[in-house]
Motif scaffolding. Structure first.
Motif, PDB file in Angstrom:
ATOM      1  N   ASP A   9       8.000   4.730   0.957  1.00 13.57           N
ATOM      2  CA  ASP A   9       6.889   3.605   1.095  1.00 13.57           C
ATOM      3  C   ASP A   9       6.156   3.787   2.599  1.00 13.57           C
ATOM      4  O   ASP A   9       5.911   2.676   3.297  1.00 13.57           O
ATOM      5  N   GLU A  24       1.857   6.817  -7.823  1.00 19.46           N
ATOM      6  CA  GLU A  24       2.065   6.505  -6.613  1.00 19.46           C
ATOM      7  C   GLU A  24       2.648   7.585  -5.930  1.00 19.46           C
ATOM      8  O   GLU A  24       3.519   8.228  -6.405  1.00 19.46           O
ATOM      9  N   ASP A  73       0.435   0.920  -1.172  1.00 17.67           N
ATOM     10  CA  ASP A  73       1.718   0.392  -1.653  1.00 17.67           C
ATOM     11  C   ASP A  73       2.778   0.783  -0.742  1.00 17.67           C
ATOM     12  O   ASP A  73       3.590   1.825  -1.264  1.00 17.67           O
ATOM     13  N   HIS A 102       6.471   8.123  -5.718  1.00 17.35           N
ATOM     14  CA  HIS A 102       7.079   8.370  -7.038  1.00 17.35           C
ATOM     15  C   HIS A 102       7.184   9.682  -7.399  1.00 17.35           C
ATOM     16  O   HIS A 102       7.892  10.369  -7.916  1.00 17.35           O
ATOM     17  N   ASP A 160      12.844   5.823  -1.874  1.00 19.31           N
ATOM     18  CA  ASP A 160      11.352   5.399  -1.858  1.00 19.31           C
ATOM     19  C   ASP A 160      11.025   4.865  -0.590  1.00 19.31           C
ATOM     20  O   ASP A 160      11.544   3.762  -0.214  1.00 19.31           O
ATOM     21  N   LYS A 166       8.213   5.898 -12.150  1.00 15.88           N
ATOM     22  CA  LYS A 166       9.041   6.068 -11.178  1.00 15.88           C
ATOM     23  C   LYS A 166      10.308   6.699 -11.466  1.00 15.88           C
ATOM     24  O   LYS A 166      10.891   6.338 -12.576  1.00 15.88           O
TER      25      LYS A 166
HETATM   26 MN    MN Z   1       7.216   2.700  -4.843  1.00 18.88          MN
END
Ligand code: MN
Ligand code: GCO
Ligand code: MN
Length: 391
Positions: free
Chosen positions: A258, A218, A292, A221, A256, A184
């Motif tokens: 999400d 991810e 996630d 990220h 971030d 990240k």
């Molecule tokens: Mn994350």
């Protein structure tokens, strides 16, 4: 129930911390009541998930006694069994407690590094006890704001020491466990070490047991860095290092976020699913598909399960679309592999003879440069599949 209703064979997983996210953000407190881990297991099973992942402290409060730990684990195992759920991945919280405010494995203080190693060994034991086969390392606070605080090379070397130590621990315990490193670029630190999946892939090649270690890329990220997530995942797959994946969605250049998988950049989500499922022909990814991400702060508990079901449905819808796209004769004609019986053997595996023949081959750069590649047509075909008017 329809073709996109998730079931256990889809290998979908969520973290206790994802569906359990109570909606706190830097500007305001929780908007939802925290849910018990055993209740989350039951609800996820009802939604069609296959497993649940956790940080040590999502289940066992920081500082709990051995007896408290054991009774929580017993109850949680019971819930897993009752609901036919598994724990494919586990990880350590090395970022919430103030002791980790300046990182864990990369900290300048040997006492903090010692505490981090010890906490991780305990959390590995917990993960293995629950059946996890993958152990994720996300360097939450391994980074800086005041960058003069250490030589960044020592942060890298200390992280290597920790990974080598923990690989030996796993071998010594005879655990069947592999590590997956998650990159990240920033947040919660101003800059985090090993900011991209590419950085991680190189770092792995410097470890004592590189065969035990892969990556956990991810979506959000890689997008935060403004990079192509699909290319990062492809590079990991190509070298057999995609051990795990964190699926979510993200607007480029933001914090971030999400967000629910597929809710931003549907094209990239489609190309990712196509790659993971191997509908183009390459080897598919066969590990767990972990989301996630979390529900918007606007949601109540019902919204959390809408979020979970939506994440899984979108994946399955994109998978069906990817299959149809790669079976579309017009698409296949446009991307058919080009073969040249005379040239192909000369292009790999250098020998002096091959290079001499290559130098003698008749190649017309002007003609090659004039040739149109029909990518406008190809991309529009993809759009029409995605928008539902084709396939
Ligand atoms: Mn994350
Ligand atoms: C984040 C990370 C985390 C990790 C998790 C597992 O940005 O907060 O993505 O959610 O994936 O801590 O290590
Ligand atoms: Mn993650």
């Amino acid at each position: 129930m329809d073709a996109y209703t998730p079931n256990k064979s889809d290998r979908f997983t969520f973290g206790l911390w994802t569906v359990g996210n109570p909606g706190r953000d830097p500007f305001g407190p929780e908007t939802r009541v925290p849910m018990r881990p055993t209740y989350i297991v039951q609800k996820l099973a009802e939604c069609g998930a296959y497993g649940v992942n956790l940080h040590d402290n999502d289940l066992i409060p920081f500082g709990a006694s051995a007896a408290q730990r054991d009774s929580i684990v017993r109850e949680f195992k019971g819930a897993l069994e009752d609901n036919g759920m598994v724990v494919p991945m586990a990880t350590t919280n090395l970022f919430s407690h103030p002791v980790f405010k300046d990182g864990s494995f990369s900290s300048n203080d040997p006492k903090v590094r010692a505490f981090a190693l010890r906490k991780t060994m305990d959390a590995i034991d917990l993960g293995v006890e629950l059946g996890a086969k993958i152990y994720v390392f996300w360097g939450g606070r391994e980074g800086t704001e005041a960058d003069a605080c250490r030589d960044p090379r020592s942060a890298i070397a200390r992280t290597r020491d920790a990974m080598d130590y923990l690989c030996e621990y796993v071998k010594d315990q005879r655990y069947e466990l592999r590590f997956a490193l998650e990159a990240k670029p920033n947040e919660p630190r101003g800059d985090i070490y090993f900011p991209t999946t590419g950085h991680m892939l190189h770092f792995i090649s410097t470890l004592a047991h590189p065969e035990m270690v892969g990556v956990n890329p991810e979506v959000a990220h890689e997008n935060m860095s403004g990079l192509s997530f699909v290319h990062a995942v492809a590079q990991a797959m190509e070298c057999a290092k995609l051990f795990h994946i964190d699926l979510n969605a993200q607007k480029i250049g933001r914090y971030d976020q999400d967000l629910r998988f597929g809710s931003e950049d549907v094209r990239q989500a489609f190309l990712l699913v196509r790659l993971l499922e191997g509908t183009l022909g390459g080897a598919p990814y066969t590990g767990p598909l972990h989301f996630d991400s979390h529900a918007y702060r606007t949601e109540d508990e019902a919204g959390v399960w809408d979020f979970a079901r939506g994440s899984m449905r979108t994946y399955k819808i994109l998978k069906a679309k990817a299959k149809r796209f790669d079976a579309d004769p017009e698409v296949r004609a446009l991307i058919a592999e080009q073969k040249d019986a005379a040239l192909d053997p000369l292009l790999s595996g250098y020998t002096r003879e091959k290079s001499a023949k290559l130098r003698g081959a008749v190649l017309d750069p002007e003609e090659l440069g004039r040739k149109g590649l029909s990518y406008e047509k190809l991309d529009q075909l993809m759009m029409e599949h995605l928008l539902g008017v084709r396939g």
